[in-house]
Design a protein around this motif. Structure first.
Motif, mmCIF file in Angstrom:
data_model
loop_
_atom_site.group_PDB
_atom_site.id
_atom_site.type_symbol
_atom_site.label_atom_id
_atom_site.label_comp_id
_atom_site.label_asym_id
_atom_site.label_seq_id
_atom_site.Cartn_x
_atom_site.Cartn_y
_atom_site.Cartn_z
ATOM 1 N N PRO A 71 -2.711 -14.770 -1.462
ATOM 2 C CA PRO A 71 -3.960 -14.031 -1.680
ATOM 3 C C PRO A 71 -4.436 -13.232 -0.459
ATOM 4 O O PRO A 71 -5.202 -12.280 -0.613
ATOM 5 N N ALA A 72 -4.027 -13.608 0.743
ATOM 6 C CA ALA A 72 -4.471 -12.903 1.960
ATOM 7 C C ALA A 72 -3.285 -12.757 2.907
ATOM 8 O O ALA A 72 -3.231 -13.391 3.960
ATOM 9 N N PRO A 73 -2.316 -11.921 2.548
ATOM 10 C CA PRO A 73 -1.082 -11.847 3.333
ATOM 11 C C PRO A 73 -1.299 -11.204 4.704
ATOM 12 O O PRO A 73 -2.197 -10.378 4.896
ATOM 13 N N VAL A 74 -0.438 -11.598 5.637
ATOM 14 C CA VAL A 74 -0.352 -10.943 6.939
ATOM 15 C C VAL A 74 0.868 -10.024 6.891
ATOM 16 O O VAL A 74 1.991 -10.489 6.672
ATOM 17 N N ILE A 75 0.654 -8.728 7.077
ATOM 18 C CA ILE A 75 1.721 -7.729 7.053
ATOM 19 C C ILE A 75 1.765 -7.071 8.430
ATOM 20 O O ILE A 75 0.765 -6.487 8.869
ATOM 21 N N ALA A 76 2.901 -7.189 9.104
ATOM 22 C CA ALA A 76 3.060 -6.600 10.437
ATOM 23 C C ALA A 76 4.046 -5.446 10.345
ATOM 24 O O ALA A 76 5.198 -5.638 9.944
ATOM 25 N N SER A 77 3.603 -4.248 10.718
ATOM 26 C CA SER A 77 4.372 -3.034 10.500
ATOM 27 C C SER A 77 4.716 -2.368 11.835
ATOM 28 O O SER A 77 3.822 -1.960 12.584
ATOM 29 N N VAL A 78 6.021 -2.241 12.123
ATOM 30 C CA VAL A 78 6.504 -1.592 13.337
ATOM 31 C C VAL A 78 7.073 -0.225 12.962
ATOM 32 O O VAL A 78 7.864 -0.116 12.023
ATOM 33 N N SER A 79 6.662 0.818 13.686
ATOM 34 C CA SER A 79 7.135 2.177 13.430
ATOM 35 C C SER A 79 8.058 2.641 14.549
ATOM 36 O O SER A 79 7.770 2.429 15.730
ATOM 37 N N LEU A 80 9.156 3.288 14.153
ATOM 38 C CA LEU A 80 10.122 3.849 15.089
ATOM 39 C C LEU A 80 10.387 5.299 14.698
ATOM 40 O O LEU A 80 10.313 5.664 13.529
ATOM 41 N N GLY A 81 10.720 6.131 15.671
ATOM 42 C CA GLY A 81 11.070 7.514 15.369
ATOM 43 C C GLY A 81 9.857 8.419 15.322
ATOM 44 O O GLY A 81 8.863 8.216 16.028
ATOM 45 N N ALA A 82 9.925 9.436 14.467
ATOM 46 C CA ALA A 82 8.876 10.449 14.396
ATOM 47 C C ALA A 82 7.551 9.840 13.948
ATOM 48 O O ALA A 82 7.510 8.975 13.070
ATOM 49 N N ALA A 83 6.468 10.297 14.563
ATOM 50 C CA ALA A 83 5.138 9.849 14.154
ATOM 51 C C ALA A 83 4.800 10.417 12.775
ATOM 52 O O ALA A 83 5.059 11.586 12.494
ATOM 53 N N ARG A 84 4.227 9.579 11.910
ATOM 54 C CA ARG A 84 3.792 10.026 10.584
ATOM 55 C C ARG A 84 2.379 9.528 10.319
ATOM 56 O O ARG A 84 1.932 8.523 10.873
ATOM 57 N N ARG A 85 1.694 10.227 9.426
ATOM 58 C CA ARG A 85 0.362 9.820 9.007
ATOM 59 C C ARG A 85 0.451 8.610 8.082
ATOM 60 O O ARG A 85 1.248 8.581 7.148
ATOM 61 N N PHE A 86 -0.392 7.620 8.355
ATOM 62 C CA PHE A 86 -0.526 6.426 7.522
ATOM 63 C C PHE A 86 -1.966 6.420 7.037
ATOM 64 O O PHE A 86 -2.896 6.440 7.839
ATOM 65 N N ARG A 87 -2.152 6.427 5.719
ATOM 66 C CA ARG A 87 -3.494 6.611 5.163
ATOM 67 C C ARG A 87 -3.975 5.359 4.432
ATOM 68 O O ARG A 87 -3.195 4.652 3.800
ATOM 69 N N PHE A 88 -5.266 5.110 4.537
ATOM 70 C CA PHE A 88 -5.950 4.059 3.783
ATOM 71 C C PHE A 88 -6.995 4.719 2.887
ATOM 72 O O PHE A 88 -7.646 5.686 3.285
ATOM 73 N N ARG A 89 -7.161 4.166 1.676
ATOM 74 C CA ARG A 89 -8.291 4.565 0.844
ATOM 75 C C ARG A 89 -8.797 3.333 0.103
ATOM 76 O O ARG A 89 -8.029 2.390 -0.163
ATOM 77 N N PRO A 90 -10.068 3.301 -0.261
ATOM 78 C CA PRO A 90 -10.614 2.131 -0.956
ATOM 79 C C PRO A 90 -9.905 1.880 -2.278
ATOM 80 O O PRO A 90 -9.615 2.811 -3.028
ATOM 81 N N ARG A 91 -9.650 0.631 -2.544
ATOM 82 C CA ARG A 91 -9.004 0.259 -3.800
ATOM 83 C C ARG A 91 -9.996 0.323 -4.959
ATOM 84 O O ARG A 91 -9.625 0.610 -6.096
ATOM 85 N N HIS A 92 -11.271 0.041 -4.667
ATOM 86 C CA HIS A 92 -12.329 0.061 -5.683
ATOM 87 C C HIS A 92 -13.436 0.991 -5.175
ATOM 88 O O HIS A 92 -14.392 0.528 -4.552
#
Length: 199
Positions: free
Chosen positions: A124-145
């Motif tokens: 129900p409350a996962p921990v997600i760890a995200s490592v980025s390599l290479g070219a920089a890209r946009r990562f976007r968040f938007r409200p689910r509700h």
């Protein structure tokens, strides 16, 4: 640097833009791009099968089976490079991980649509760890509700060697995506470490 909390309501999102030194990030990108067993999987969108607009791979402990978008993934065994990175990520996140999803965005036309990492095997409350390599890209968040969260979408630029940590109620209240870009860009490799529980 260390992880800094981002101002997202009803979420716990932290970012370290310099988690890996740039030379180490570049060497790891070259090694993983050449040695990982990449696949382009068909997924089901709106009832139709389409190829994912990126290359993917799933690695982890033998029992770390994972399913999303109609895919059932059996883990490949950890490579030495992935095990070393997992140790670093676990230490930074303060959480254990038994699997990693790798996404290779070959050009700016490769992308990831809006979604939440809310599959049952992540809890129900996962921990997600995200490592980025290479070219920089946009990562976007938007409200689910949107009716519950009066907040505009948030856009982050994730550079090579960065670590983004999502935990707490983030997946309950927010969606995230990597949109396409018309700007010429090189390959980007993203690794999202997870703890998958048996269903």
């Amino acid at each position: 640097m260390s992880l800094s909390l981002l101002p997202l309501p009803q979420a716990e999102v932290l970012l370290d833009p310099e988690f890996l030194p740039l030379p180490a990030a570049e060497a790891l990108l070259a090694e993983l791009t050449a040695t990982i067993a990449w696949r382009q999987e068909p997924i089901t969108l709106f009832g139709k099968p389409v190829l994912q607009p990126r290359l993917t791979a799933w690695y982890g402990d033998p029992a770390a089976r994972y399913a999303y978008s109609g895919l059932a993934l059996e883990p490949q065994p950890w490579t030495p490079a992935l095990l070393r990175l997992r140790e670093q990520v676990q230490a930074a996140a303060g959480s254990p991980f038994n699997s990693v999803l790798l996404n290779l965005y070959r050009t700016g036309q490769d992308s990831m649509g809006w979604h939440a990492d809310n599959e049952p095997e992540l809890g129900p409350a996962p921990v997600i760890a995200s490592v980025s390599l290479g070219a920089a890209r946009r990562f976007r968040f938007r409200p689910r509700h949107p009716q519950q969260l009066l907040h505009e979408p948030v856009s982050l630029l994730l550079p090579a060697g960065s670590l983004l940590l999502m935990r707490g109620s983030t997946q309950q209240h927010w969606l995230h995506a990597v949109p396409k870009t018309a700007v010429p860009t090189g390959p980007r490799l993203n690794l999202t470490f997870r703890l998958v529980t048996e269903r």
